[in-house]
Design a protein around this motif. Structure first.
Motif, PDB file in Angstrom:
ATOM      1  N   GLN A 128       0.856  -1.142   0.042  1.00  0.00           N
ATOM      2  CA  GLN A 128       0.129   0.012   0.016  1.00  0.00           C
ATOM      3  C   GLN A 128       0.902   1.154  -0.170  1.00  0.00           C
ATOM      4  O   GLN A 128       1.903   1.108   0.699  1.00  0.00           O
ATOM      5  N   TYR A 129       0.454   2.130  -0.930  1.00  0.00           N
ATOM      6  CA  TYR A 129       1.281   3.401  -0.843  1.00  0.00           C
ATOM      7  C   TYR A 129      -0.055   4.656  -0.485  1.00  0.00           C
ATOM      8  O   TYR A 129      -1.128   4.404  -0.808  1.00  0.00           O
ATOM      9  N   TYR A 130       0.845   5.808   0.158  1.00  0.00           N
ATOM     10  CA  TYR A 130      -0.076   6.671   0.628  1.00  0.00           C
ATOM     11  C   TYR A 130       0.074   7.904   0.040  1.00  0.00           C
ATOM     12  O   TYR A 130       1.079   8.400   0.045  1.00  0.00           O
ATOM     13  N   VAL A 131      -0.996   8.658  -0.349  1.00  0.00           N
ATOM     14  CA  VAL A 131      -0.714  10.056  -0.711  1.00  0.00           C
ATOM     15  C   VAL A 131      -1.547  10.893   0.576  1.00  0.00           C
ATOM     16  O   VAL A 131      -2.522  10.571   1.069  1.00  0.00           O
ATOM     17  N   TYR A 132      -1.046  12.059   1.193  1.00  0.00           N
ATOM     18  CA  TYR A 132      -1.335  12.575   2.364  1.00  0.00           C
ATOM     19  C   TYR A 132      -1.037  13.970   2.197  1.00  0.00           C
ATOM     20  O   TYR A 132      -0.237  14.656   1.417  1.00  0.00           O
ATOM     21  N   ILE A 133      -1.927  14.723   3.320  1.00  0.00           N
ATOM     22  CA  ILE A 133      -1.810  16.215   3.245  1.00  0.00           C
ATOM     23  C   ILE A 133      -1.409  16.475   4.830  1.00  0.00           C
ATOM     24  O   ILE A 133      -2.231  15.819   5.778  1.00  0.00           O
ATOM     25  N   VAL A 134      -0.487  17.094   5.223  1.00  0.00           N
ATOM     26  CA  VAL A 134      -0.128  17.646   6.361  1.00  0.00           C
ATOM     27  C   VAL A 134      -0.509  19.132   6.628  1.00  0.00           C
ATOM     28  O   VAL A 134      -0.110  19.796   5.599  1.00  0.00           O
ATOM     29  N   THR A 135      -0.886  19.739   7.722  1.00  0.00           N
ATOM     30  CA  THR A 135      -0.957  20.909   7.851  1.00  0.00           C
ATOM     31  C   THR A 135      -0.275  21.646   9.111  1.00  0.00           C
ATOM     32  O   THR A 135       0.169  20.624  10.043  1.00  0.00           O
ATOM     33  N   ASN A 136      -0.346  22.798   9.457  1.00  0.00           N
ATOM     34  CA  ASN A 136      -0.101  23.189  10.830  1.00  0.00           C
ATOM     35  C   ASN A 136      -1.103  23.785  11.697  1.00  0.00           C
ATOM     36  O   ASN A 136      -1.108  23.827  12.879  1.00  0.00           O
ATOM     37  N   LYS A 137      -2.102  23.990  10.881  1.00  0.00           N
ATOM     38  CA  LYS A 137      -3.551  24.402  11.682  1.00  0.00           C
ATOM     39  C   LYS A 137      -4.633  24.281  10.713  1.00  0.00           C
ATOM     40  O   LYS A 137      -4.487  24.363   9.368  1.00  0.00           O
ATOM     41  N   PRO A 138      -5.960  24.218  10.867  1.00  0.00           N
ATOM     42  CA  PRO A 138      -7.099  24.267   9.968  1.00  0.00           C
ATOM     43  C   PRO A 138      -6.892  25.645   9.062  1.00  0.00           C
ATOM     44  O   PRO A 138      -6.667  26.547   9.485  1.00  0.00           O
ATOM     45  N   TYR A 139      -6.911  25.252   7.734  1.00  0.00           N
ATOM     46  CA  TYR A 139      -6.748  26.193   6.643  1.00  0.00           C
ATOM     47  C   TYR A 139      -5.415  26.878   6.625  1.00  0.00           C
ATOM     48  O   TYR A 139      -5.124  27.900   6.182  1.00  0.00           O
ATOM     49  N   GLY A 140      -4.321  26.333   7.417  1.00  0.00           N
ATOM     50  CA  GLY A 140      -2.971  26.663   7.366  1.00  0.00           C
ATOM     51  C   GLY A 140      -2.248  26.295   6.192  1.00  0.00           C
ATOM     52  O   GLY A 140      -2.867  25.849   5.063  1.00  0.00           O
ATOM     53  N   THR A 141      -0.914  26.246   6.346  1.00  0.00           N
ATOM     54  CA  THR A 141      -0.029  25.979   5.302  1.00  0.00           C
ATOM     55  C   THR A 141      -0.209  24.328   4.912  1.00  0.00           C
ATOM     56  O   THR A 141      -0.377  23.702   5.820  1.00  0.00           O
ATOM     57  N   LEU A 142      -0.402  23.872   3.786  1.00  0.00           N
ATOM     58  CA  LEU A 142      -0.584  22.524   3.259  1.00  0.00           C
ATOM     59  C   LEU A 142       0.680  21.860   2.660  1.00  0.00           C
ATOM     60  O   LEU A 142       1.506  22.755   1.794  1.00  0.00           O
ATOM     61  N   TYR A 143       0.900  20.652   2.889  1.00  0.00           N
ATOM     62  CA  TYR A 143       1.872  19.924   2.040  1.00  0.00           C
ATOM     63  C   TYR A 143       1.312  18.721   1.858  1.00  0.00           C
ATOM     64  O   TYR A 143       0.646  17.768   2.657  1.00  0.00           O
TER      65      TYR A 143
END
Length: 96
Positions: free
Chosen positions: A4-19
């Motif tokens: 299994q491989y995962y695509v993901y999004i992390v952030t610092n806060k809601p509606y904050g910077t996205l990666y």
């Protein structure tokens, strides 16, 4: 058992910077973000909250999806996150 491989999004806060990223081990990778082990964008912006992910069985499909999402407008990414996680809670506790 298929890989299994995962695509993901992390952030610092809601509606904050996205990666947006891709990984084979979502638990390990999220822990690395939380612990700030790796120098770079996510450490500099303190992106520690896993707010969205999806699973792929094919590595090329996962990489293609990651690249696709990285090209999206910000509001599309926000809509994607909210479709899975409207409260923007940290999903790490659900995957460990």
């Amino acid at each position: 058992m298929p890989k299994q491989y995962y695509v993901y999004i992390v952030t610092n806060k809601p509606y904050g910077t996205l990666y947006t990223g891709v990984t084979r081990d979502i638990v390990r990778r999220t822990f690395e973000h939380k612990s700030e082990f790796v120098e770079g964008f996510t450490k500099a912006h303190r992106l520690k909250q896993l707010v969205w992910y999806e699973v792929h069985e094919d590595v090329l499909a996962a990489i293609t999806r990651e690249k696709q999402i990285k090209e999206w407008r910000r509001d599309w990414k926000i809509n994607l996150i909210q479709s899975m996680n409207p409260g923007w809670k940290d999903l790490y506790s659900e995957i460990v």
